[in-house]
Scaffold this active site. Sequence first.
Site, PDB file in Angstrom:
ATOM      1  N   LYS A  77      -5.707 -17.879 -32.654  1.00 38.99           N
ATOM      2  CA  LYS A  77      -6.387 -16.456 -32.889  1.00 38.99           C
ATOM      3  C   LYS A  77      -7.592 -16.385 -32.041  1.00 38.99           C
ATOM      4  O   LYS A  77      -8.520 -17.252 -31.964  1.00 38.99           O
ATOM      5  CB  LYS A  77      -6.528 -16.492 -34.485  1.00 38.99           C
ATOM      6  N   SER A 152      -5.703 -10.312 -41.558  1.00 41.28           N
ATOM      7  CA  SER A 152      -6.073 -10.159 -39.876  1.00 41.28           C
ATOM      8  C   SER A 152      -5.505 -11.037 -38.840  1.00 41.28           C
ATOM      9  O   SER A 152      -5.618 -10.382 -37.684  1.00 41.28           O
ATOM     10  CB  SER A 152      -7.641 -10.469 -40.260  1.00 41.28           C
ATOM     11  N   SER A 176      -5.483 -13.713 -44.947  1.00 42.12           N
ATOM     12  CA  SER A 176      -5.213 -13.410 -43.666  1.00 42.12           C
ATOM     13  C   SER A 176      -4.062 -14.071 -42.958  1.00 42.12           C
ATOM     14  O   SER A 176      -3.729 -13.848 -41.750  1.00 42.12           O
ATOM     15  CB  SER A 176      -6.495 -13.290 -42.883  1.00 42.12           C
TER      16      SER A 176
HETATM   17  N1  GLN Z   1      -7.826  -8.469 -45.903  1.00 39.04           N
HETATM   18  C1  GLN Z   1      -8.844  -9.325 -46.394  1.00 39.04           C
HETATM   19  C2  GLN Z   1     -10.230  -8.869 -45.946  1.00 39.04           C
HETATM   20  O1  GLN Z   1     -10.144  -7.887 -45.390  1.00 39.04           O
HETATM   21  C3  GLN Z   1      -8.768 -10.940 -45.907  1.00 39.04           C
HETATM   22  C4  GLN Z   1      -9.340 -11.304 -44.563  1.00 39.04           C
HETATM   23  C5  GLN Z   1      -8.980 -12.366 -44.175  1.00 39.04           C
HETATM   24  O2  GLN Z   1      -8.499 -13.108 -44.897  1.00 39.04           O
HETATM   25  N2  GLN Z   1      -9.694 -12.706 -43.031  1.00 39.04           N
HETATM   26  O3  GLN Z   1     -10.952  -9.305 -46.102  1.00 39.04           O
END
Ligand code: GLN
Length: 473
Positions: A77, A152, A176
Site C-alpha cells: 500500500k 482504504s 481498511s
Molecule cells: N473507513 C475507515 C475510515 O475512514 C477506516 C479507515 C482505515 O481503516 N484506515 O476511517
Amino acid sequence: MKKRFSSLKEIQKSISESSISLPELVQYYLNQIESNKHLNAFLEVFDTEALEMASTIQNKINNGSAGKLAGMVIAIKDNIVYKDHESNASSKILKGFKSLFSATVVERLIAEDAIIIGRTNCDEFAMGASNENSAFGPVLNAFDTSRVPGGSSGGSAVAVQADMCLASLGSDTGGSIRQPAAFTGIYGIYPTYGAISRWGLIAFASSFDQIGPFTSSPDDMALLLNVITGSDEHDATMHQGPALNIELQKELKPLKIAYITDCLEHPGLEPEIKQATEQFIDVLKSKGHSVEGISFPHLDQMVPCYQVLTTAEASSNLSRFSGLAYGYRSDNAHDLESTFKKSRTEGFGPEVKRRIMLGTFVLTSDFYDAYYTKAQKVRRLIRNKTMDIFNNYDIILTPTTSTVAFKLGEKASNPIAMYLADLFTVQSNLAGIPALSIPFGTHPGNQMPIGMQIMGRPMEESLLLNLAASLQA
Ligand code: GLN
C-alpha cells in the site's frame, strides 16, 4: 501461463518442478497489471527491479539458499515506505517524496526473498471506505467496475483479486483491510495491535493503525504473519516477543463461538448478508463448533467513538506535513505562514481536511473533556466488554460489512453513510484484537462477494487462521 496460482506452496512446487521460473512468474504478474490498468490498483510498478530480483532469487532457489518467501510476489500500500522509492499515501502533499529507509515489514519480506512488485492506490492517508478519496483517482472493483473495491486499502485488495500479484499489504485503522477484502472476495486481517511494527507506516491514528496482509488463502496469510510479526526496537507500542509461529493443523478442536445478535438485527444489514451469516453459522455447527448468539448493545457508540479518537490522532500526526521538510510545497507561498497555509490547503484533499479540523476541534481545551476524554472512556469500556466475551467464548463472529460493495459515487457525498461502512469492523481496532475477514459466498442478486469476520483474543491469530483453513477444506 494461464492458470491462477492460489498459494505460495503451489508456486514453489511449480518452480521446483521447473514448470515455471521466477522471472516468468514475475512477467506473468506484470502482464496482468498491464491488462488490468483500467482498475487503477497500482500507482507505480517496480517492473525492472522486480525482474532483476526474480533472476537473483531464482539463482538462490537453484543453489538451495532461498528464503521462506521465495516465489512470493507482493504489492505494498502506498502508505508503507520503501527505501529510495516514492510513497505518497495517495496524497498530493507527498508527491515526489522518497523515503530514506524501508518499513520494518518491507525489510522482513525482502530478507525472506519476497519480490515487491509495486505500490498500490488507497484513500488519501488511509481515510475512507471506498478508495474514492485518493488524489490519484478511484480504484474499481474487478468483479463489477461500476462498484468500489472498498477502502482504504482498495488497490491492495484489487491487486490480489485480479491476480496482479499473489498477496499484498494494506493497513487497517477501522476496517481498511477487512472491508475491501470482503468487497473483493479475498482474505484480509487486522492483526493484534502491536503484533506488527508500525515503523515506516505513514501514520493515520497511531493507537489503531496496523499493517496486515491480503491473500487468496489462509496458508499464505499464516506464512506472511510469521515473517512480518515480532518485536522491533523502532516501535515501542509492540508486544515484546518473537514472531507468531502459526501452523495450520488438519484437525481443529471444537470451539465456542459467539455471534453478535445486534449485528444480525441491525436495520442497515442487507438481508442477503444476514442469510449468508446464518449459513456460515450452520457450517460452523456442522463442523462440531458450538455457536451462540450474544448481545453486545454498543454498536451505536463504536463509530462515533472511533471517529473522535482517530481524527484527534490524525490531526496531530498530519501536522508534520507542513510544506517545509518534504513533499509538496505551494508555488504561491511568499513567506513562512503562507507556505504552511497554501501548501496544506493545496496539498490535502477534502476528507483529510475534514478530519484534521474535526480532530483539532475535539482536542481544543474547551471541548477536550466533552469529546476526547469521553471517547477514551468509551473505548476502554468497549475493550473491557469485548474481552469479557472471551471469558466464555474463543471467537466472536459478525459479518464483515453490512452491505456488499456499493456503487462508485453512491456514498461519496454523504460522509456519515460512508463512516457507517465501518460499523462492524471498528470494534477490533478499538479493542486491539485480531480480526480476519473470510470470503463466504456471494449476494444472490448482484453476485458480489460477502465476507465473514471472526475476532479472537490478542495474539490468537493462529486460532483464526486455523478455523479459516478448516472451513476452506
Ligand atoms: N473507513 C475507515 C475510515 O475512514 C477506516 C479507515 C482505515 O481503516 N484506515 O476511517
